[in-house]
Scaffold this motif. Structure first.
Motif, PDB file in Angstrom:
ATOM      1  N   VAL A 125       0.838  -1.200   0.000  1.00 16.57           N
ATOM      2  CA  VAL A 125       0.000   0.000   0.000  1.00 16.57           C
ATOM      3  C   VAL A 125       0.872   1.247   0.000  1.00 16.57           C
ATOM      4  O   VAL A 125       0.593   2.219  -0.713  1.00 16.57           O
ATOM      5  N   ALA A 126       1.945   1.238   0.797  1.00 16.03           N
ATOM      6  CA  ALA A 126       2.857   2.380   0.831  1.00 16.03           C
ATOM      7  C   ALA A 126       3.461   2.634  -0.544  1.00 16.03           C
ATOM      8  O   ALA A 126       3.589   3.790  -0.979  1.00 16.03           O
ATOM      9  N   ALA A 127       3.810   1.562  -1.252  1.00 13.13           N
ATOM     10  CA  ALA A 127       4.379   1.707  -2.595  1.00 13.13           C
ATOM     11  C   ALA A 127       3.363   2.314  -3.555  1.00 13.13           C
ATOM     12  O   ALA A 127       3.704   3.182  -4.376  1.00 13.13           O
ATOM     13  N   HIS A 128       2.105   1.872  -3.479  1.00 13.11           N
ATOM     14  CA  HIS A 128       1.058   2.436  -4.334  1.00 13.11           C
ATOM     15  C   HIS A 128       0.864   3.921  -4.043  1.00 13.11           C
ATOM     16  O   HIS A 128       0.746   4.746  -4.959  1.00 13.11           O
ATOM     17  N   MET A 129       0.812   4.268  -2.757  1.00 12.61           N
ATOM     18  CA  MET A 129       0.604   5.674  -2.386  1.00 12.61           C
ATOM     19  C   MET A 129       1.768   6.543  -2.844  1.00 12.61           C
ATOM     20  O   MET A 129       1.568   7.660  -3.347  1.00 12.61           O
ATOM     21  N   GLN A 130       2.977   6.049  -2.686  1.00 15.87           N
ATOM     22  CA  GLN A 130       4.148   6.813  -3.107  1.00 15.87           C
ATOM     23  C   GLN A 130       4.144   7.021  -4.611  1.00 15.87           C
ATOM     24  O   GLN A 130       4.459   8.114  -5.104  1.00 15.87           O
ATOM     25  N   ASP A 131       3.745   5.989  -5.348  1.00 15.59           N
ATOM     26  CA  ASP A 131       3.754   6.054  -6.813  1.00 15.59           C
ATOM     27  C   ASP A 131       2.613   6.901  -7.347  1.00 15.59           C
ATOM     28  O   ASP A 131       2.822   7.784  -8.186  1.00 15.59           O
ATOM     29  N   ARG A 132       1.397   6.678  -6.852  1.00 23.24           N
ATOM     30  CA  ARG A 132       0.211   7.319  -7.432  1.00 23.24           C
ATOM     31  C   ARG A 132      -0.086   8.701  -6.869  1.00 23.24           C
ATOM     32  O   ARG A 132      -0.722   9.519  -7.535  1.00 23.24           O
ATOM     33  N   LEU A 133       0.354   8.964  -5.636  1.00 24.24           N
ATOM     34  CA  LEU A 133       0.034  10.233  -4.992  1.00 24.24           C
ATOM     35  C   LEU A 133       1.245  11.152  -4.895  1.00 24.24           C
ATOM     36  O   LEU A 133       1.146  12.235  -4.317  1.00 24.24           O
ATOM     37  N   SER A 134       2.378  10.699  -5.438  1.00 23.12           N
ATOM     38  CA  SER A 134       3.616  11.487  -5.422  1.00 23.12           C
ATOM     39  C   SER A 134       4.011  11.884  -4.005  1.00 23.12           C
ATOM     40  O   SER A 134       4.382  13.037  -3.735  1.00 23.12           O
ATOM     41  N   LEU A 135       3.906  10.937  -3.082  1.00 20.54           N
ATOM     42  CA  LEU A 135       4.281  11.174  -1.697  1.00 20.54           C
ATOM     43  C   LEU A 135       5.729  10.758  -1.471  1.00 20.54           C
ATOM     44  O   LEU A 135       6.264   9.901  -2.186  1.00 20.54           O
ATOM     45  N   GLY A 136       6.358  11.355  -0.463  1.00 21.82           N
ATOM     46  CA  GLY A 136       7.668  10.899  -0.057  1.00 21.82           C
ATOM     47  C   GLY A 136       7.564   9.527   0.573  1.00 21.82           C
ATOM     48  O   GLY A 136       6.499   9.104   1.027  1.00 21.82           O
ATOM     49  N   ALA A 137       8.688   8.820   0.639  1.00 22.10           N
ATOM     50  CA  ALA A 137       8.678   7.445   1.152  1.00 22.10           C
ATOM     51  C   ALA A 137       8.199   7.402   2.598  1.00 22.10           C
ATOM     52  O   ALA A 137       7.395   6.528   2.967  1.00 22.10           O
ATOM     53  N   ASP A 138       8.672   8.327   3.437  1.00 22.71           N
ATOM     54  CA  ASP A 138       8.280   8.321   4.849  1.00 22.71           C
ATOM     55  C   ASP A 138       6.801   8.647   5.012  1.00 22.71           C
ATOM     56  O   ASP A 138       6.102   8.029   5.822  1.00 22.71           O
ATOM     57  N   ASP A 139       6.332   9.645   4.260  1.00 29.58           N
ATOM     58  CA  ASP A 139       4.918  10.034   4.345  1.00 29.58           C
ATOM     59  C   ASP A 139       4.022   8.894   3.870  1.00 29.58           C
ATOM     60  O   ASP A 139       2.991   8.582   4.481  1.00 29.58           O
ATOM     61  N   ALA A 140       4.405   8.236   2.780  1.00 31.31           N
ATOM     62  CA  ALA A 140       3.610   7.127   2.254  1.00 31.31           C
ATOM     63  C   ALA A 140       3.548   5.978   3.252  1.00 31.31           C
ATOM     64  O   ALA A 140       2.481   5.373   3.463  1.00 31.31           O
ATOM     65  N   LEU A 141       4.677   5.671   3.893  1.00 28.22           N
ATOM     66  CA  LEU A 141       4.693   4.582   4.876  1.00 28.22           C
ATOM     67  C   LEU A 141       3.842   4.929   6.095  1.00 28.22           C
ATOM     68  O   LEU A 141       3.127   4.068   6.611  1.00 28.22           O
ATOM     69  N   MET A 142       3.893   6.183   6.545  1.00 26.19           N
ATOM     70  CA  MET A 142       3.071   6.599   7.683  1.00 26.19           C
ATOM     71  C   MET A 142       1.582   6.452   7.351  1.00 26.19           C
ATOM     72  O   MET A 142       0.801   5.936   8.157  1.00 26.19           O
ATOM     73  N   ARG A 143       1.189   6.899   6.159  1.00 28.23           N
ATOM     74  CA  ARG A 143      -0.217   6.795   5.762  1.00 28.23           C
ATOM     75  C   ARG A 143      -0.626   5.332   5.574  1.00 28.23           C
ATOM     76  O   ARG A 143      -1.757   4.953   5.893  1.00 28.23           O
ATOM     77  N   ALA A 144       0.280   4.525   5.049  1.00 32.82           N
ATOM     78  CA  ALA A 144      -0.031   3.103   4.883  1.00 32.82           C
ATOM     79  C   ALA A 144      -0.222   2.430   6.238  1.00 32.82           C
ATOM     80  O   ALA A 144      -1.065   1.534   6.382  1.00 32.82           O
ATOM     81  N   ARG A 145       0.546   2.836   7.229  1.00 31.19           N
ATOM     82  CA  ARG A 145       0.378   2.287   8.574  1.00 31.19           C
ATOM     83  C   ARG A 145      -0.962   2.708   9.170  1.00 31.19           C
ATOM     84  O   ARG A 145      -1.636   1.917   9.836  1.00 31.19           O
ATOM     85  N   LYS A 146      -1.366   3.960   8.938  1.00 29.04           N
ATOM     86  CA  LYS A 146      -2.683   4.402   9.391  1.00 29.04           C
ATOM     87  C   LYS A 146      -3.782   3.607   8.690  1.00 29.04           C
ATOM     88  O   LYS A 146      -4.776   3.221   9.301  1.00 29.04           O
ATOM     89  N   HIS A 147      -3.579   3.370   7.383  1.00 31.04           N
ATOM     90  CA  HIS A 147      -4.538   2.576   6.625  1.00 31.04           C
ATOM     91  C   HIS A 147      -4.663   1.178   7.209  1.00 31.04           C
ATOM     92  O   HIS A 147      -5.765   0.648   7.381  1.00 31.04           O
ATOM     93  N   ALA A 148      -3.536   0.548   7.529  1.00 27.43           N
ATOM     94  CA  ALA A 148      -3.557  -0.796   8.099  1.00 27.43           C
ATOM     95  C   ALA A 148      -4.255  -0.800   9.454  1.00 27.43           C
ATOM     96  O   ALA A 148      -5.019  -1.723   9.768  1.00 27.43           O
ATOM     97  N   ALA A 149      -4.020   0.237  10.265  1.00 28.44           N
ATOM     98  CA  ALA A 149      -4.676   0.322  11.572  1.00 28.44           C
ATOM     99  C   ALA A 149      -6.182   0.450  11.414  1.00 28.44           C
ATOM    100  O   ALA A 149      -6.963  -0.209  12.110  1.00 28.44           O
ATOM    101  N   MET A 150      -6.625   1.291  10.483  1.00 24.43           N
ATOM    102  CA  MET A 150      -8.058   1.456  10.240  1.00 24.43           C
ATOM    103  C   MET A 150      -8.677   0.157   9.750  1.00 24.43           C
ATOM    104  O   MET A 150      -9.769  -0.221  10.161  1.00 24.43           O
TER     105      MET A 150
END
Length: 288
Positions: free
Chosen positions: A21-46
């Motif tokens: 999920v972090a890889a998809h967010m980084q690729d499709r949303l043009s996020l930095g690696a750290d930001d994408a991983l943080m959001r992916a972790r929030k996604h997993a928690a939800m």
């Protein structure tokens, strides 16, 4: 309760799904690696929190459900849900946050006087519990398995009778009944059932999403998409896809379909086969 549940879920180790999920967010949303991983972790928690909630649907008393959905804040922008309708209404509900509680909240808001149903394109392990809860609220859960004409007739009958129909339309397509759209920077596919039903029943379409804010308040946003289905259907589906993408980009960690994101860009084998046949016929005609 939600605060503690999220805190516990966030402490769990990263899984392969979280990293994907972090890889998809980084690729499709043009996020930095750290930001994408943080959001992916929030996604997993939800996702972990939301997986627990549907198990409570069937056994929870009605007054408890009323208390839960009463926590939702409504942001309704010109849509008619919850008011006396002049016609039926088709609601494209997105897979965000705990969408089943969002559906329940809109059902209760609409009231028993307004009949309705929820359409699912595939069965889920929690659907039986959800169906039992919806029946007690006066709604029905309809599964469209393949080309189900009886389900389609029931949906159209509900809409023409002034009812409200919820249909999850941001899910990846499971069949050839999909329309190509420009989706996150490339050509993708979304299921066309909502557009087909809206045109057949001649009803307006709204988009609904649920989300949770930074102070753990739960929201339902309901926004009109169009009152008359644009033609051709490709134009209508692209309009919906653009609205879906705008909402996903606002809170990407709350969209539940990232794990299957690559599936939106697959072409089914039957579609490829038809294209091959068409090209072979074209070449045969050119040679003739």
């Amino acid at each position: 309760m939600l605060r503690w549940a999220f805190a516990l879920a966030t402490w769990l180790p990263d899984t392969a799904s979280t990293l994907r999920v972090a890889a998809h967010m980084q690729d499709r949303l043009s996020l930095g690696a750290d930001d994408a991983l943080m959001r992916a972790r929030k996604h997993a928690a939800m996702f972990r929190v939301c997986r627990l909630l549907p198990h409570l649907y069937a056994s929870m008393p009605d007054d408890a459900v009323q208390q839960i959905v009463a926590r939702y804040q409504f942001d309704i922008r010109g849509a008619q849900s919850g008011s006396a309708p002049s016609c039926g209404e088709l609601v494209a509900f997105m897979h965000t946050w705990d969408y089943w509680y969002g559906v329940m909240a809109l059902m209760i808001r609409a009231g028993r006087a307004r009949a309705g149903c929820v359409v699912r394109l595939q069965r889920d392990a929690n659907d039986l519990a959800v169906a039992q809860r919806m029946e007690r609220a006066g709604f029905s859960l309809i599964f469209v398995d393949g080309n189900s004409h009886s389900a389609l007739r029931q949906v159209v009958r509900t809409l023409r009778g002034g009812g409200i129909v919820f249909l999850f339309s941001d899910f990846y397509p499971h069949s050839d009944r999909a329309i190509s759209v420009h989706w996150f920077g490339q050509c993708g596919r979304l299921p066309s059932g909502l557009i087909d039903i809206a045109a057949l029943a001649n009803v307006p379409v709204s988009i609904a999403e649920t989300h949770i804010d930074d102070v753990y308040r739960e929201w339902i946003q309901l926004t009109p998409a169009f009152s008359d289905v644009p033609q051709p259907s490709q134009l209508a589906m692209q309009q919906l896809a653009t609205m879906f993408e705008q909402r996903i980009r606002t809170s990407p960690e709350q969209w539940r379909c990232w794990e299957h994101f690559e599936t939106y860009f697959y072409r089914p084998a039957s579609q490829i086969q038809r294209e091959v046949v068409r090209l072979m016929r074209k070449r045969s005609e050119e040679r003739a």
